[in-house]
Scaffold this active site. Structure first.
Site, PDB file in Angstrom:
ATOM      1  N   HIS A 153      61.342  -9.890  14.081  1.00 60.52           N
ATOM      2  CA  HIS A 153      62.633  -8.711  14.055  1.00 60.52           C
ATOM      3  C   HIS A 153      63.548  -9.109  13.266  1.00 60.52           C
ATOM      4  CE1 HIS A 153      65.073  -6.162  17.399  1.00 60.52           C
ATOM      5  NE2 HIS A 153      64.227  -5.559  16.263  1.00 60.52           N
ATOM      6  N   ASP A 157      68.288  -5.299  18.972  1.00 58.07           N
ATOM      7  CA  ASP A 157      68.143  -4.058  19.567  1.00 58.07           C
ATOM      8  C   ASP A 157      69.315  -4.016  20.638  1.00 58.07           C
ATOM      9  OD1 ASP A 157      66.107  -3.311  18.120  1.00 58.07           O
ATOM     10  OD2 ASP A 157      64.515  -3.737  19.613  1.00 58.07           O
ATOM     11  N   HIS A 232      66.773   3.070  21.999  1.00 56.21           N
ATOM     12  CA  HIS A 232      67.624   2.195  21.781  1.00 56.21           C
ATOM     13  C   HIS A 232      68.322   2.028  20.415  1.00 56.21           C
ATOM     14  CE1 HIS A 232      63.734   0.752  19.781  1.00 56.21           C
ATOM     15  NE2 HIS A 232      64.682   0.187  19.101  1.00 56.21           N
ATOM     16  N   HIS A 234      68.509   0.179  16.824  1.00 56.18           N
ATOM     17  CA  HIS A 234      67.969  -1.014  15.841  1.00 56.18           C
ATOM     18  C   HIS A 234      69.449  -1.343  15.115  1.00 56.18           C
ATOM     19  CE1 HIS A 234      65.716  -3.910  13.960  1.00 56.18           C
ATOM     20  NE2 HIS A 234      65.993  -3.098  12.728  1.00 56.18           N
TER      21      HIS A 234
END
Length: 260
Positions: A153, A157, A232, A234
């Site tokens: 990642h 998030d 959500h 990011h």
């Protein structure tokens, strides 16, 4: 046989005539300013001599005393007026000085308030915020998995239901606003300190490239566009606008005073 008194220049003056002559002499002395006390005892004691009060001396003394009193009273009045004028001038000077100080202090207060307002505005502009108010991180930085093409990642998030307002974490300029592939609808900002922040998976974009935004200003709405498993936000922090220049977003926000 009867005798008669001789007449003419050989006639001796009578007692009455001599008495009158003395009286005339005393009067003459008095009119020349010679006080009767300097005359002979006989003349001074003469009951027919004029009284001192008839000479005008007492009247002159009285006039002189009255004039002196008037002059003294006038001088005192003038001095009183001068004192009052001096006091009034001193009072006016003191009031003018007090007014000047009050005006100077008021100007200082105004300037202090203006400085405080400017400082508050700078603080507001310089302050950083969470990209989603009251939210928290659901997926951490460098988390691994098949969901990311790089294997990890590149951001974090933040929990956000679809349509939740997304704000600029700090003041900056929009350098990208539109479709970003896996990021879906995304925005990239160049921050005032030269770093970059990215906001991905948006359902709506509210800014365009080139626009300046303030810290905390709404720039879009959260969503689930692009490579996303659900609504959500990011969020990434970068050293450049390009993918791969990412840095820890949580550390970045904390370094700018944001509690994450």
């Amino acid at each position: 046989m009867a005798f008669t008194r001789a007449t003419g220049k050989h006639r001796a003056p009578s007692r009455l005539s001599r008495h009158g002559a003395r009286a005339v002499g005393v009067a003459a002395l008095a009119t020349t300013g010679v006080i009767g006390a300097t005359a002979s005892p006989a003349l001074a004691a003469d009951s027919d001599a004029p009284a001192v009060s008839t000479t005008g001396l007492t009247q002159a003394v009285t006039l002189d005393t009255t004039l002196a009193a008037q002059i003294e009273a006038q001088a005192e009045a003038q001095q009183h007026q001068a004192d009052m004028a001096a006091k009034a001038a001193a009072r006016a000077k003191a009031e003018a000085e007090a007014k000047r100080k009050a005006e100077a202090r008021a100007a200082e207060v105004r300037e202090e308030k203006a400085r405080a307002a400017r400082a508050a505005e700078r603080a507001r502009l310089d302050a950083f915020h969470l990209p989603v108010a009251g939210s928290y991180v659901t997926t951490g930085y460098r988390s691994g998995g098949s969901l990311w093409s790089s294997g990890s990642h590149s951001g974090v998030d933040f929990r956000a239901a679809s349509g939740t307002p997304v704000v600029a974490v700090g003041a900056g300029t929009v350098v990208e606003a539109g479709w970003g592939g896996a990021y879906g609808n995304n925005i990239v900002l160049r921050m005032a300190d030269g770093t970059y922040t990215q906001y991905g998976h948006l359902s709506s974009i509210g800014v365009s490239v080139g626009r300046s935004v303030a810290s905390g200003e709404q720039i879009g709405l959260s969503g689930s566009t692009g490579n996303s498993t659900g609504p959500h936000l990011h969020f990434e922090a970068r050293t450049s606008p390009e993918y791969g220049s990412d840095m820890d977003p949580v550390a970045y926000l904390r370094a700018h005073g944001v509690r994450v």
